[in-house]
Write a protein that holds these residues in place. Structure first.
Motif, PDB file in Angstrom:
ATOM      1  N   TYR A 101      68.001 -72.290  -7.390  1.00 16.56           N
ATOM      2  CA  TYR A 101      68.142 -71.699  -6.058  1.00 16.56           C
ATOM      3  C   TYR A 101      68.655 -70.265  -6.140  1.00 16.56           C
ATOM      4  CZ  TYR A 101      67.157 -76.117  -3.769  1.00 16.56           C
ATOM      5  OH  TYR A 101      66.531 -77.250  -3.314  1.00 16.56           O
ATOM      6  N   ASP A 106      68.073 -68.001  -2.791  1.00 12.44           N
ATOM      7  CA  ASP A 106      68.328 -68.828  -1.612  1.00 12.44           C
ATOM      8  C   ASP A 106      69.810 -69.216  -1.640  1.00 12.44           C
ATOM      9  OD1 ASP A 106      68.306 -70.483   0.545  1.00 12.44           O
ATOM     10  OD2 ASP A 106      66.741 -71.815  -0.205  1.00 12.44           O
ATOM     11  N   PRO A 107      70.684 -68.324  -1.177  1.00 18.10           N
ATOM     12  CA  PRO A 107      72.116 -68.567  -1.324  1.00 18.10           C
ATOM     13  C   PRO A 107      72.622 -69.756  -0.502  1.00 18.10           C
ATOM     14  CG  PRO A 107      71.744 -66.577  -0.055  1.00 18.10           C
ATOM     15  CD  PRO A 107      70.410 -67.032  -0.559  1.00 18.10           C
ATOM     16  N   LYS A 108      71.974 -70.075   0.593  1.00 18.52           N
ATOM     17  CA  LYS A 108      72.434 -71.210   1.404  1.00 18.52           C
ATOM     18  C   LYS A 108      72.266 -72.522   0.652  1.00 18.52           C
ATOM     19  CE  LYS A 108      71.609 -69.013   5.851  1.00 18.52           C
ATOM     20  NZ  LYS A 108      70.839 -69.047   7.092  1.00 18.52           N
ATOM     21  N   GLU A 109      71.090 -72.731   0.083  1.00 14.82           N
ATOM     22  CA  GLU A 109      70.856 -73.954  -0.693  1.00 14.82           C
ATOM     23  C   GLU A 109      71.720 -73.969  -1.951  1.00 14.82           C
ATOM     24  OE1 GLU A 109      69.077 -76.771  -0.138  1.00 14.82           O
ATOM     25  OE2 GLU A 109      68.751 -75.981   1.868  1.00 14.82           O
ATOM     26  N   CYS A 110      71.874 -72.809  -2.552  1.00 13.97           N
ATOM     27  CA  CYS A 110      72.694 -72.691  -3.750  1.00 13.97           C
ATOM     28  C   CYS A 110      74.142 -73.080  -3.440  1.00 13.97           C
ATOM     29  CB  CYS A 110      72.606 -71.262  -4.272  1.00 13.97           C
ATOM     30  SG  CYS A 110      73.243 -71.035  -5.919  1.00 13.97           S
ATOM     31  N   GLU A 111      74.637 -72.606  -2.339  1.00 14.22           N
ATOM     32  CA  GLU A 111      76.001 -72.922  -1.920  1.00 14.22           C
ATOM     33  C   GLU A 111      76.151 -74.416  -1.652  1.00 14.22           C
ATOM     34  OE1 GLU A 111      79.985 -71.889  -0.962  1.00 14.22           O
ATOM     35  OE2 GLU A 111      78.399 -70.658  -1.819  1.00 14.22           O
ATOM     36  N   LYS A 112      75.145 -75.030  -1.024  1.00 15.25           N
ATOM     37  CA  LYS A 112      75.178 -76.468  -0.761  1.00 15.25           C
ATOM     38  C   LYS A 112      75.254 -77.263  -2.063  1.00 15.25           C
ATOM     39  CE  LYS A 112      72.427 -76.479   3.478  1.00 15.25           C
ATOM     40  NZ  LYS A 112      71.138 -76.917   4.053  1.00 15.25           N
ATOM     41  N   LYS A 115      78.695 -76.862  -3.658  1.00 18.23           N
ATOM     42  CA  LYS A 115      79.703 -77.629  -2.925  1.00 18.23           C
ATOM     43  C   LYS A 115      79.561 -79.123  -3.220  1.00 18.23           C
ATOM     44  CE  LYS A 115      80.685 -74.506   0.877  1.00 18.23           C
ATOM     45  NZ  LYS A 115      80.581 -74.257   2.331  1.00 18.23           N
ATOM     46  N   ARG A 131      80.573 -69.548  -8.189  1.00 26.07           N
ATOM     47  CA  ARG A 131      80.667 -69.356  -6.748  1.00 26.07           C
ATOM     48  C   ARG A 131      80.818 -67.883  -6.346  1.00 26.07           C
ATOM     49  NH1 ARG A 131      83.701 -69.798  -2.175  1.00 26.07           N
ATOM     50  NH2 ARG A 131      82.788 -71.087  -0.566  1.00 26.07           N
ATOM     51  N   GLN A 138      75.204 -63.344  -1.149  1.00 27.08           N
ATOM     52  CA  GLN A 138      75.204 -63.459   0.297  1.00 27.08           C
ATOM     53  C   GLN A 138      75.651 -62.154   0.947  1.00 27.08           C
ATOM     54  OE1 GLN A 138      77.747 -66.846   0.815  1.00 27.08           O
ATOM     55  NE2 GLN A 138      76.017 -68.258   1.035  1.00 27.08           N
ATOM     56  N   CYS A 142      73.478 -59.633   3.288  1.00 26.16           N
ATOM     57  CA  CYS A 142      73.969 -59.256   4.628  1.00 26.16           C
ATOM     58  C   CYS A 142      74.056 -57.743   4.721  1.00 26.16           C
ATOM     59  CB  CYS A 142      75.305 -59.903   4.903  1.00 26.16           C
ATOM     60  SG  CYS A 142      75.223 -61.673   5.118  1.00 26.16           S
TER      61      CYS A 142
END
Length: 151
Positions: A101, A106-112, A115, A131, A138, A142
């Motif tokens: 990821y 794809d930082p959102k999936e990576c973060e999921k 976690k 992390r 991210q 942004c």
């Protein structure tokens, strides 16, 4: 004529016995190809292994790793989605998923994924050190998006 039939049947039987490699030998062969960075042949051997044992986590992780190093991220993501929710998923599975990821940004999936790994193992040093790089990705995204809006 009898000799010819005997030789033909002998060679046919010999090839049939040789073709029935045990999974450990095939997995070692695939790992050998992976060590030589021969991803295509490793994928061929791993596909053959997965035909015999589709639910083997090690074979699936090696397959994803081959696709990752081959930079075929679509197939790597498909493989990650298939194994990430399994009950026997280990730390390496989550690390591999996070790396895939991260590679496709794809930082959102990576973060999921990271976690979920932290829930599995509270003291995973690799996850804790990975992390900040995800947070950096991210923030960079942004920042780039806000710059695009400004321009």
């Amino acid at each position: 004529m009898k000799k010819l039939i005997f030789l033909f049947s002998f060679f046919t039987l010999s090839f049939a016995i040789i073709a029935q490699d045990d999974p450990k030998t095939l997995h070692q062969t695939a790992r050998g190809f992976m060590a030589q960075a021969d991803w295509d042949n490793a994928i061929l051997v791993l596909n053959r292994l997965l035909q015999t044992d589709k639910n083997n986590l090690e074979y699936n992780k090696d397959m994803i790793q081959c696709y990752y190093f081959k930079r075929d991220f679509e197939k790597a993501v498909e493989g990650v989605k298939a194994i990430i929710n399994r009950d026997d998923a280990d730390v390496m599975t989550f690390q591999l998923a996070g790396n895939v990821y991260k590679a496709i940004e794809d930082p959102k999936e990576c973060e999921k994924v990271y976690k979920a790994e932290l829930k599995l193992t509270r003291h995973s040093a690799v996850t804790i050190t990975m992390r900040p790089s995800i947070i950096f990705i991210q923030k960079t995204r942004c920042g780039v998006l806000s710059m695009e809006k400004f321009l």
